[in-house]
Design a protein around this motif. Structure first.
Motif, mmCIF file in Angstrom:
data_model
loop_
_atom_site.group_PDB
_atom_site.id
_atom_site.type_symbol
_atom_site.label_atom_id
_atom_site.label_comp_id
_atom_site.label_asym_id
_atom_site.label_seq_id
_atom_site.Cartn_x
_atom_site.Cartn_y
_atom_site.Cartn_z
ATOM 1 N N GLY A 94 0.821 -1.214 0.000
ATOM 2 C CA GLY A 94 0.000 0.000 0.000
ATOM 3 C C GLY A 94 0.852 1.259 0.000
ATOM 4 N N LEU A 95 2.042 1.189 -0.608
ATOM 5 C CA LEU A 95 2.947 2.349 -0.629
ATOM 6 C C LEU A 95 2.984 2.959 -2.021
ATOM 7 N N GLU A 96 2.917 4.277 -2.079
ATOM 8 C CA GLU A 96 2.972 4.974 -3.364
ATOM 9 C C GLU A 96 4.357 5.582 -3.555
ATOM 10 N N TYR A 97 5.074 5.064 -4.527
ATOM 11 C CA TYR A 97 6.377 5.632 -4.897
ATOM 12 C C TYR A 97 6.445 5.702 -6.414
ATOM 13 N N GLY A 98 7.429 6.451 -6.912
ATOM 14 C CA GLY A 98 7.722 6.442 -8.344
ATOM 15 C C GLY A 98 9.083 5.787 -8.538
ATOM 16 N N PRO A 99 9.436 5.466 -9.794
ATOM 17 C CA PRO A 99 10.746 4.838 -10.044
ATOM 18 C C PRO A 99 11.905 5.681 -9.506
ATOM 19 N N GLU A 100 11.713 7.006 -9.429
ATOM 20 C CA GLU A 100 12.795 7.880 -8.942
ATOM 21 C C GLU A 100 13.089 7.672 -7.450
ATOM 22 N N ASN A 101 12.204 6.957 -6.766
ATOM 23 C CA ASN A 101 12.399 6.686 -5.331
ATOM 24 C C ASN A 101 13.107 5.341 -5.087
ATOM 25 N N ILE A 102 13.375 4.606 -6.157
ATOM 26 C CA ILE A 102 13.885 3.237 -6.007
ATOM 27 C C ILE A 102 15.360 3.185 -6.421
ATOM 28 N N VAL A 103 16.187 2.553 -5.603
ATOM 29 C CA VAL A 103 17.570 2.267 -6.017
ATOM 30 C C VAL A 103 17.803 0.775 -5.830
ATOM 31 N N VAL A 104 18.159 0.115 -6.922
ATOM 32 C CA VAL A 104 18.451 -1.327 -6.902
ATOM 33 C C VAL A 104 19.944 -1.484 -6.617
ATOM 34 N N SER A 105 20.278 -2.445 -5.753
ATOM 35 C CA SER A 105 21.682 -2.639 -5.385
ATOM 36 C C SER A 105 22.068 -4.107 -5.459
ATOM 37 N N THR A 106 23.351 -4.353 -5.249
ATOM 38 C CA THR A 106 23.880 -5.708 -5.296
ATOM 39 C C THR A 106 23.608 -6.375 -3.944
ATOM 40 N N GLY A 107 22.369 -6.691 -3.700
ATOM 41 C CA GLY A 107 21.926 -7.265 -2.423
ATOM 42 C C GLY A 107 21.438 -6.187 -1.479
ATOM 43 N N ALA A 108 20.518 -6.601 -0.586
ATOM 44 C CA ALA A 108 20.010 -5.672 0.418
ATOM 45 C C ALA A 108 21.134 -5.221 1.346
ATOM 46 N N LYS A 109 22.166 -6.043 1.452
ATOM 47 C CA LYS A 109 23.310 -5.662 2.284
ATOM 48 C C LYS A 109 23.921 -4.363 1.746
ATOM 49 N N GLN A 110 24.053 -4.267 0.439
ATOM 50 C CA GLN A 110 24.580 -3.023 -0.127
ATOM 51 C C GLN A 110 23.572 -1.889 0.034
ATOM 52 N N SER A 111 22.289 -2.199 -0.089
ATOM 53 C CA SER A 111 21.272 -1.149 0.091
ATOM 54 C C SER A 111 21.416 -0.526 1.478
ATOM 55 N N ILE A 112 21.609 -1.387 2.482
ATOM 56 C CA ILE A 112 21.721 -0.898 3.863
ATOM 57 C C ILE A 112 23.004 -0.076 4.014
ATOM 58 N N ALA A 113 24.099 -0.605 3.477
ATOM 59 C CA ALA A 113 25.379 0.114 3.586
ATOM 60 C C ALA A 113 25.279 1.473 2.906
ATOM 61 N N ASN A 114 24.682 1.524 1.723
ATOM 62 C CA ASN A 114 24.507 2.805 1.017
ATOM 63 C C ASN A 114 23.764 3.796 1.906
ATOM 64 N N ALA A 115 22.626 3.344 2.451
ATOM 65 C CA ALA A 115 21.773 4.261 3.212
ATOM 66 C C ALA A 115 22.504 4.764 4.457
ATOM 67 N N VAL A 116 23.198 3.864 5.147
ATOM 68 C CA VAL A 116 23.918 4.283 6.365
ATOM 69 C C VAL A 116 25.017 5.283 5.999
ATOM 70 N N MET A 117 25.762 4.973 4.941
ATOM 71 C CA MET A 117 26.846 5.876 4.523
ATOM 72 C C MET A 117 26.299 7.250 4.119
ATOM 73 N N CYS A 118 25.106 7.260 3.559
ATOM 74 C CA CYS A 118 24.530 8.528 3.096
ATOM 75 C C CYS A 118 23.886 9.328 4.227
ATOM 76 N N LEU A 119 23.562 8.693 5.348
ATOM 77 C CA LEU A 119 22.831 9.409 6.402
ATOM 78 C C LEU A 119 23.657 9.725 7.641
#
Ligand code: PMP
Ligand code: GLU
Length: 402
Positions: free
Chosen positions: A91-116
């Motif tokens: 039930g979430l509304e997003y557009g493609p501009e809100n999505i970043v695909v990564s090499t595993g969720a592990k990288q997704s988490i690392a990206n987000a932590v590094m960015c915040l």
């Protein structure tokens, strides 16, 4: 020769702990290579093959010429399929501009932590937590602040505990639901209580790791990002490894406010670039194929959970609870601390994991790696025969301790 005096390696890497889930799986493989019949319940990975329709899509991707670099944030078609999935399932509304695909969720988490996270920022990690959260926060020079849920409350923290842990330095909160290592699932009401607190602290972001979404025995998965008042500060992490049994393909993603998604895109552009073209095409097919295969696998995990619980409850000293999702159980084994078998003394969960590896030839992961040193993690993503044999061996080895 490299010596520590020469300081060849950075402080960053020397202070980084090795992933204990991976380390125990490596030890199990080494013993198996020596001919020992090891049952590996340490690695958190589905024992199922990736469904055939997903494999077929990957083969087709190669034949169709998907062999070039991919856009850093992922193919537009995959991002659209993710947007559709988030709408359909969450039930979430997003557009493609809100999505970043990564090499595993592990990288997704690392990206987000590094960015915040800036040096000195506090990161509340709802504990017990997945091994890599604490280490990736330390890599970003943040300060991990574990907040512990007790076994008696299915390892879940209360909203009051969250509130009490918040300071003016808190930047981020991290959790997984269903949780690795406990299998606990936060309900809509529990998340609503967290959201009500977070509303009052506009500087705090949240990484909501939903990678076990499809392995949920409660019948309801709720996304924290559903609470509109905090949605822009929630980074929803998900991926294909667990639900679709695609661990080796390495595809995960985030859904987040565009500023955060753009930041993760920039981070990734300097570190790995876009995710593997073939794996992305397979992931798109996985989503377009719906949830049926995931539901079949989840039904097997539920059956195995009950099998394992039945066998475990028969072993004196192991304190259990009922995991509501994922494929782990994280019992309290502190009753064995202080006991011995011959010259082997069990002081803690690590000693117990090593004893069970060497004596029962079953590999598990000590609880300290997940922030709960009184516990030990079993994965039940294994065949019934292996689970029965493993629990029999464990029971016999534990009976030798006095
Ligand atoms: N989050 C949690 C809670 C996990 O258990 C895992 C499994 N390794 C991950 C993230 C990462 O998954 P992957 O990188 O395989 O997509
Ligand atoms: N997430 C799995 C686990 O917890 C895989 C290992 C890892 O990536 O750390 O065991």
């Amino acid at each position: 020769m490299i010596t520590t005096e020469q300081k060849t390696l950075s402080d960053r890497i020397t202070s980084l702990a090795e992933s204990q889930t991976i380390a125990m799986a490596k030890k199990a493989r080494e013993l198996a290579a020596k001919g020992v019949d090891v049952i590996n319940l340490s690695f958190g990975e589905p024992d199922f093959q990736t469904p055939q329709y997903i494999k077929d899509a990957a083969k087709k991707a190669i034949d169709d010429g998907y062999t070039f670099y991919t856009p850093v944030a992922g193919y537009p078609d995959l991002r659209k399929a993710i947007v559709e999935k988030l709408r359909r399932d969450n039930g979430l509304e997003y557009g493609p501009e809100n999505i970043v695909v990564s090499t595993g969720a592990k990288q997704s988490i690392a990206n987000a932590v590094m960015c915040l996270v800036n040096p000195g920022d506090e990161v509340i990690i709802i504990s017990p937590y997945w091994v890599s959260y604490e280490e990736v926060v330390k890599l970003a020079e943040g300060i991990p602040v574990p907040v512990k849920g007790p076994l008696e409350n299915d390892f879940k923290i209360t909203a009051q505990q969250l509130e009490e842990a918040i300071t003016s330095n808190t930047k981020l909160v991290m959790y997984s639901s269903p949780c690795n290592p406990t299998g606990s699932v936060f309900t809509k009401d529990e998340l609503a209580a967290f959201a009500a607190i977070l509303e009052k602290h506009p500087q705090i972001h949240v990484i909501a790791d939903e990678i076990y979404e499809y392995i949920n025995f409660t019948g309801e998965h709720y996304s924290l990002a559903r609470f509109e008042s905090i949605k822009d500060r929630v980074i929803t992490v998900n991926g294909f490894s667990k639900g679709y049994a695609m661990t080796g393909w390495r595809v995960g993603y985030i859904a987040a406010h565009k500023d955060i998604a753009d930041a993760c895109d920039k981070m990734q552009s300097q570190i790995t670039s876009g995710t593997c073209s073939i794996a992305q095409k397979a992931a798109q097919a996985a989503l377009e194929g719906g949830r049926e295969s995931a539901e079949e696998m989840s039904a097997s995990y539920l059956r195995r959970r009950d099998l394992v619980l039945g066998l475990m409850n028969d072993i004196p000293g192991i304190k259990t609870y009922v995991p509501q999702g994922a494929f782990y159980i994280f019992p309290d084994v502190s009753a064995f601390f202080g006991k011995s078998a011959g010259d082997i003394k069990i002081e803690n969960s690590n000693d117990l994991a090593m004893y069970l590896l060497n004596d029962a030839h079953v590999s598990l992961v000590e609880g300290g790696a997940f922030g709960a040193p009184q516990c030990i993690r079993f994965s039940f993503a294994a065949s019934d025969a292996k689970l029965i044999e493993a629990l029999e061996r464990i029971k016999a080895s534990l009976a030798k301790l006095s």
